[in-house]
Motif scaffolding. Structure first.
Motif, mmCIF file in Angstrom:
data_model
loop_
_atom_site.group_PDB
_atom_site.id
_atom_site.type_symbol
_atom_site.label_atom_id
_atom_site.label_comp_id
_atom_site.label_asym_id
_atom_site.label_seq_id
_atom_site.Cartn_x
_atom_site.Cartn_y
_atom_site.Cartn_z
ATOM 1 N N LEU A 1 54.372 36.399 40.509
ATOM 2 C CA LEU A 1 54.613 36.818 41.888
ATOM 3 C C LEU A 1 53.390 36.607 42.763
ATOM 4 O O LEU A 1 53.498 36.454 43.980
ATOM 5 C CB LEU A 1 55.012 38.298 41.944
ATOM 6 N N PHE A 2 52.216 36.595 42.163
ATOM 7 C CA PHE A 2 50.980 36.555 42.934
ATOM 8 C C PHE A 2 50.345 35.160 42.958
ATOM 9 O O PHE A 2 49.202 34.998 43.365
ATOM 10 C CB PHE A 2 49.998 37.588 42.373
ATOM 11 N N GLU A 3 51.112 34.159 42.560
ATOM 12 C CA GLU A 3 50.637 32.781 42.617
ATOM 13 C C GLU A 3 50.901 32.183 43.997
ATOM 14 O O GLU A 3 51.842 32.570 44.694
ATOM 15 C CB GLU A 3 51.358 31.927 41.566
ATOM 16 N N GLU A 4 50.090 31.208 44.387
ATOM 17 C CA GLU A 4 50.306 30.492 45.635
ATOM 18 C C GLU A 4 51.525 29.572 45.507
ATOM 19 O O GLU A 4 51.906 29.163 44.411
ATOM 20 C CB GLU A 4 49.082 29.640 45.990
ATOM 21 N N VAL A 5 52.119 29.247 46.667
ATOM 22 C CA VAL A 5 53.232 28.301 46.676
ATOM 23 C C VAL A 5 53.259 27.625 48.047
ATOM 24 O O VAL A 5 52.934 28.230 49.061
ATOM 25 C CB VAL A 5 54.583 29.018 46.386
ATOM 26 N N ARG A 6 53.639 26.356 48.036
ATOM 27 C CA ARG A 6 53.725 25.586 49.275
ATOM 28 C C ARG A 6 55.131 25.669 49.838
ATOM 29 O O ARG A 6 56.116 25.427 49.141
ATOM 30 C CB ARG A 6 53.367 24.125 48.983
ATOM 31 N N ILE A 7 55.231 26.041 51.120
ATOM 32 C CA ILE A 7 56.513 26.110 51.833
ATOM 33 C C ILE A 7 56.367 25.283 53.102
ATOM 34 O O ILE A 7 55.621 25.669 54.009
ATOM 35 C CB ILE A 7 56.874 27.569 52.202
ATOM 36 N N GLY A 8 57.057 24.157 53.184
ATOM 37 C CA GLY A 8 56.887 23.304 54.357
ATOM 38 C C GLY A 8 55.451 22.841 54.455
ATOM 39 O O GLY A 8 54.891 22.303 53.504
ATOM 40 N N ASP A 9 54.828 23.091 55.617
ATOM 41 C CA ASP A 9 53.447 22.649 55.796
ATOM 42 C C ASP A 9 52.439 23.779 55.667
ATOM 43 O O ASP A 9 51.298 23.641 56.094
ATOM 44 C CB ASP A 9 53.277 21.925 57.141
ATOM 45 N N VAL A 10 52.850 24.914 55.076
ATOM 46 C CA VAL A 10 51.914 26.026 54.876
ATOM 47 C C VAL A 10 51.876 26.421 53.400
ATOM 48 O O VAL A 10 52.851 26.237 52.661
ATOM 49 C CB VAL A 10 52.265 27.265 55.733
ATOM 50 N N THR A 11 50.732 26.950 52.988
ATOM 51 C CA THR A 11 50.586 27.494 51.636
ATOM 52 C C THR A 11 50.628 29.010 51.718
ATOM 53 O O THR A 11 49.874 29.616 52.492
ATOM 54 C CB THR A 11 49.256 27.040 51.004
#
Length: 353
Positions: free
Chosen positions: A4-14
């Protein structure tokens, strides 16, 4: 729950984590639709979520359904939202503004022009709505003409541009919960016989055209959309063909490269798995009534890329930190969900308080 606390890329934002704050109406905007004075504090307090999806925000006077909901189509609205997005960004968060046209789920008493609501067909939802004079039956809406449908699509486009001008990271198109877009999708609320009714392709046309208009204005990487397949809120009954409509619609939208698809799942696990196969971009999943122990299940199983939460986010501005520490959660005050002042809005205590 570690993922749950990992980064993820959504569109053009992280996003800094895989937890999203779901869109929730609070009815605390000014009468003209400008966000209220406390809105920046409210959203800023919750900026530890990877993504905040704002409360439903109308793209026009006709789009308003409930009392004191915010708009995003006037200079005053834009200035009000700038305060919110600046606060969220200063706190390290990301925010998408949800564009919500309520369609028939409205009452003339709740809108600035006091006109009859508009919808794909002149069919009342058969439910009541809160007004300043208490609960009232929602009146029968007026059917939109084809030229008017084009105007509504333009309203979404204009609102999306205004959201980006106001500093939002993107917009979420609200195609769920029985509002205008789902009214076009559902057979029981759409009895049209023209290009926007009848076949699955025709009933999906409005959702696709709105999405394409928004993409054309702000880009696919800043555009998300939300659906609630087989949801029955606000008089919607999608029937046996409902899943087929979403199979077609999600398949078509998948070609457009959206930032994300946001699904409200009411327990139809096989169809959620099918959506995951159809959708090759980030998928957000919201499960009303889920337990805290099951919060990461969809991530663990590879179904979702982000999970969104509602009531927990209202009562716990520091929900992320509480989750990390396995700390107790504040209980939500049901009496202060809609309207009012800071009570039940910005006064929920943080752990360090």
């Amino acid at each position: 729950m570690k993922n749950l606390f990992e980064e993820v890329r959504i569109g053009d934002v992280t996003l800094k984590n895989r937890l999203g704050m779901a869109p929730m109406t609070r009815s605390r905007a000014l009468p003209d639709g400008t966000p209220g004075e406390l809105a920046a504090e409210y959203y800023g307090q919750r900026a530890s979520f990877g993504l905040i999806i704002s409360e439903g925000t109308q793209p026009s006077d006709d789009g308003q359904g409930y009392l004191n909901t915010p708009g995003i189509y006037t200079p005053s609205h834009i200035e009000g939202w700038k305060k919110i997005t600046s606060r969220v960004h200063n706190e390290g968060g990301r925010i998408f503004i949800q564009l919500m046209h309520a369609g028939r789920v409205s009452h003339p008493d709740n809108t600035p022009h006091h006109r009859q609501a508009v919808a794909p067909s002149a069919i009342a939802p058969g439910v009541e709505m809160f007004t300043a004079e208490g609960m009232k039956d929602i009146p029968t809406p007026r059917e939109l003409g084809q030229n008017e449908i084009k105007e509504v699509i333009q309203e979404f486009r204009t609102a999306a541009a205004a959201a980006i001008e106001a500093g939002a990271d993107g917009v979420e198109i609200h195609g769920a919960n029985g509002y205008l877009i789902q009214q076009f999708i559902s057979e029981n609320s759409n009895h049209r016989t023209d290009l926007y009714g009848g076949s699955i392709e025709n009933r999906a046309r409005f959702a696709i055209e709105v999405t394409k208009a928004v993409i054309d204005e702000i880009g696919a990487d800043k555009t998300g959309i939300r659906f609630s397949p087989q949801g029955t809120l606000n008089g919607i009954m999608e029937g046996e063909s409902g899943n087929d409509a979403y199979r077609y619609l999600i398949g078509e939208l998948n070609k457009l490269g959206l930032a994300y698809l946001h699904i409200m799942n009411f327990g139809n696990e096989p169809f959620l798995q099918e959506i995951r196969q159809l959708w090759t971009h980030p998928l957000l999943v919201n499960r009303p009534g889920r337990s805290l122990d099951n919060l990461s299940v969809d991530l663990d199983n590879g179904v979702a890329d982000v999970v969104t939460v509602g009531v927990w986010a209202l009562a716990n501005p520091d929900f992320i930190e509480r989750l990390k520490q396995n700390a107790h959660l504040n209980e939500v005050d049901q009496n202060t969900l809609y309207g009012g002042d800071e009570k039940g809005y910005t006064d929920y205590p943080f752990l360090n308080q």
